[in-house]
Design an enzyme around this catalytic site. Structure first.
Site, PDB file in Angstrom:
ATOM      1  CB  CYS A   1      29.034  42.424  41.805  1.00 41.89           C
ATOM      2  SG  CYS A   1      27.747  41.185  41.958  1.00 41.89           S
TER       3      CYS A   1
ATOM      4  CD  GLU B   1      35.022  40.573  47.542  1.00 46.85           C
ATOM      5  OE1 GLU B   1      35.276  40.011  46.467  1.00 46.85           O
ATOM      6  OE2 GLU B   1      33.874  40.968  47.832  1.00 46.85           O
TER       7      GLU B   1
ATOM      8  CE1 TYR C   1      31.706  37.956  47.449  1.00 44.68           C
ATOM      9  CE2 TYR C   1      30.791  35.936  48.362  1.00 44.68           C
ATOM     10  CZ  TYR C   1      30.631  37.090  47.633  1.00 44.68           C
ATOM     11  OH  TYR C   1      29.416  37.394  47.076  1.00 44.68           O
TER      12      TYR C   1
ATOM     13  CD  GLU D   1      55.823  35.327  30.662  1.00 49.24           C
ATOM     14  OE1 GLU D   1      56.252  34.780  29.639  1.00 49.24           O
ATOM     15  OE2 GLU D   1      56.274  36.405  31.094  1.00 49.24           O
TER      16      GLU D   1
ATOM     17  CB  CYS E   1      24.566  42.098  41.287  1.00 50.37           C
ATOM     18  SG  CYS E   1      25.970  42.340  40.216  1.00 50.37           S
TER      19      CYS E   1
ATOM     20  CE  LYS F   1      33.045  42.772  45.092  1.00 52.56           C
ATOM     21  NZ  LYS F   1      32.744  41.374  45.284  1.00 52.56           N
TER      22      LYS F   1
ATOM     23  CG  HIS G   1      58.197  37.731  28.245  1.00 49.39           C
ATOM     24  ND1 HIS G   1      58.321  37.175  29.504  1.00 49.39           N
ATOM     25  CD2 HIS G   1      59.288  38.541  28.075  1.00 49.39           C
ATOM     26  CE1 HIS G   1      59.435  37.612  30.060  1.00 49.39           C
ATOM     27  NE2 HIS G   1      60.033  38.443  29.221  1.00 49.39           N
TER      28      HIS G   1
END
Ligand SMILES: Cc1cc2nc3c(=O)[nH]c(=O)nc-3n(C[C@H](O)[C@H](O)[C@H](O)COP(=O)(O)OP(=O)(O)OC[C@H]3O[C@@H](n4cnc5c(N)ncnc54)[C@H](O)[C@@H]3O)c2cc1C
Length: 454
Positions: A47, A183, A179, A443, A42, A50, A438
């Site tokens: 992670c 990525e 993935y 939302e 990682c 990356k 908002h």
């Protein structure tokens, strides 16, 4: 005399470090061995670097978008070498932090390769060879990129190599549909490479909701990444002019500067001395464990990527903590592998929690689907054609929300919060009762009212 520990951890990655630190904090005498990089995959080749590269690649679009908001300037040039240098400095800082965390927790550190000798003994081959004893041994050795087997495979790069690249390849071919492949397609494209992603299957990102996969396919192509499905590499050859010639199964040939093979990862169980124990592997080559992470050899445990349940850092962390509490605080292991939120940092981002439509159909669950596809406010001035998709899947019987999916900027940040609602058992009515913030994209998750027919 041999040193003796309550727990000896092999591998100082996400799971190993977490287990070691927690066990030590519970009063156990703990040691950890690491033969490559503190913090594991990682921190060093996963992670963290990356995500730093993803940030780097996203600036290209931001510079363009800024024009719509009145910013006028030439597009800056990118230096891959500078990115590498800064990334390396940050990772070195993190390596130091991991070592300090372990030391502060009172964990004894062994720098070297560790293997099992059987009967609670571990051999560590570091600056010198040393045998230690342990009442409990934890194998938290992680995984490694799978190498392709076609001729010329040695000319390809894997995900580890990418974090050592010194310059932008003009043209890059990425093999894979998981993935990591997707990525990296975004990273290369954003940093200026002409990028093609090649996958042997029907469509990439297997396991994600079908609509998410379709939507991402469209959005990625809008950004200029070329996608080729149902095709694969037969051979890679070095071309006289320095480029690589890639022979595909459909007889086409690509000439590129780099080939990234991202075809999956394998558990790192070689030279671990498993033959000196009763530890068994599963059909996929992962270490077989029971519900409390114990292998077939009593007193030898395994967790994280090497057991292959969900190969994600937060899962390895949770498993490490749970095992430490099980061994040294007498706590039951109660980990919930359903509802693990996850993100793909492709561009746009994907994030998801719970089930997709394909899975709901497989399980024969009657559901309602709410989908919103829209142009985010920012893109009204940025002129970017990128759209965002949000989707909620609801159990028709109980009204419980069974899955939430998003493709769009900051999807990971948004879905993390939504995941809490799902873990708490939120119903669609609860979502409807919640007031939105908002103007945000998020939302939409509380304003979708009409189910789509299916
Ligand atoms: C390119 C990439 C991107 C990723 N992105 C994400 C992401 O965005 N989010 C996410 O959650 N996960 C991501 N992951 C997955 C994540 O990195 C892993 O799930 C996680 O690191 C697993 O932790 P672990 O403790 O099981 O193993 P690791 O972190 O791999 O740690 C194992 C450690 O053991 C050491 N070791 C192995 N054998 C020995 C031995 N015999 N003696 C001594 N030491 C040994 C290794 O050197 C390593 O440091 C990514 C992975 C990759 C490759």
């Amino acid at each position: 005399m041999e040193k003796e520990f309550d727990l000896f951890v092999i591998g100082a990655g996400s799971g190993g470090v977490r287990a070691a630190r927690f066990a030590a904090s519970l009063g156990a005498k703990v040691a950890i061995a690491e033969d490559l990089f503190f913090g594991g995959t990682c921190v060093n080749v996963g992670c963290v670097p990356k995500k730093l590269y993803v940030y780097a690649s996203e600036f290209a679009e931001e510079f363009e978008a800024a024009k719509g908001f009145g910013w006028q300037s030439e597009r800056p040039q990118h230096s891959w070498a500078k990115l590498l240098q800064n990334k390396d400095e940050e990772i070195a800082r993190l390596n130091g932090i991991y070592i300090n965390l372990l030391k502060t927790a009172g964990v004894e550190i062994f720098q070297g390769h560790a293997s099992l000798l059987g009967k609670g003994q571990v051999l560590v081959n570091g600056a010198r060879s040393e045998t230690v004893k342990a009442k409990n041994i934890l194998l938290a050795v992680g995984g490694w990129p799978r190498k392709p087997t076609f001729p010329g495979a040695e000319l390809t790069l894997d995900s580890n190599d990418l974090f050592r690249l010194r310059e932008t390849p003009k043209k890059v071919l990425i093999q894979g549909g998981g993935y990591i492949a997707v990525e990296f397609a975004g990273i290369f494209q954003g940093l200026g490479s002409e990028t093609e992603l090649l996958y042997r299957g029907e469509k990439f990102l297997r396991g994600f909701d079908f609509q998410v996969r379709d939507f991402v396919e469209e959005e990625i192509q809008k950004k200029g990444v070329s996608l080729t499905f149902n095709d694969d590499i037969v051979e890679v050859r070095k071309h006289a002019e320095g480029q690589l010639e890639v022979q595909l199964t459909n007889n086409e040939v690509r000439k590129v500067d780099a080939v990234l093979s991202a075809i999956g990862r394998e558990p790192k169980v070689q030279n671990l001395g498993l033959e000196n124990t009763r530890v068994q592997l599963t059909g996929s080559g992962h270490i077989q464990v029971n519900t409390h992470f114990e292998t077939d050899e009593p007193g030898v445990f395994a967790l994280g990527d090497v057991v292959g349940r969900k190969e994600l850092t937060p899962v390895a962390l949770a498993e490490g903590m749970a095992l430490a509490k099980y061994l040294f605080a007498n706590e039951k292991i109660d980990l919930n592998y359903d509802l693990i939120p996850t993100a793909v940092f492709c561009q746009p981002n994907i994030a998801t929690v719970g089930l997709g439509e394909d899975e709901l159909r497989l399980r024969d669950i009657a559901y309602e689907s709410y989908v919103s596809i829209f142009r985010p406010l920012k893109n009204t001035l940025s002129a970017s054609p990128e759209k965002t998709m949000m989707k909620i899947l609801v159990d028709k019987k109980s009204d419980k929300v069974l899955g939430c999916h998003m493709v769009g900027p900051h999807a990971g940040e948004i879905i993390q919060g939504v995941a809490i609602a799902l873990v708490a058992g939120a119903t669609k009515k609860d979502f409807d009762k919640t007031i939105g913030i908002h103007p945000t994209s998020a939302e939409e998750f509380v304003t979708m009212r009409t189910p789509v027919s299916h």
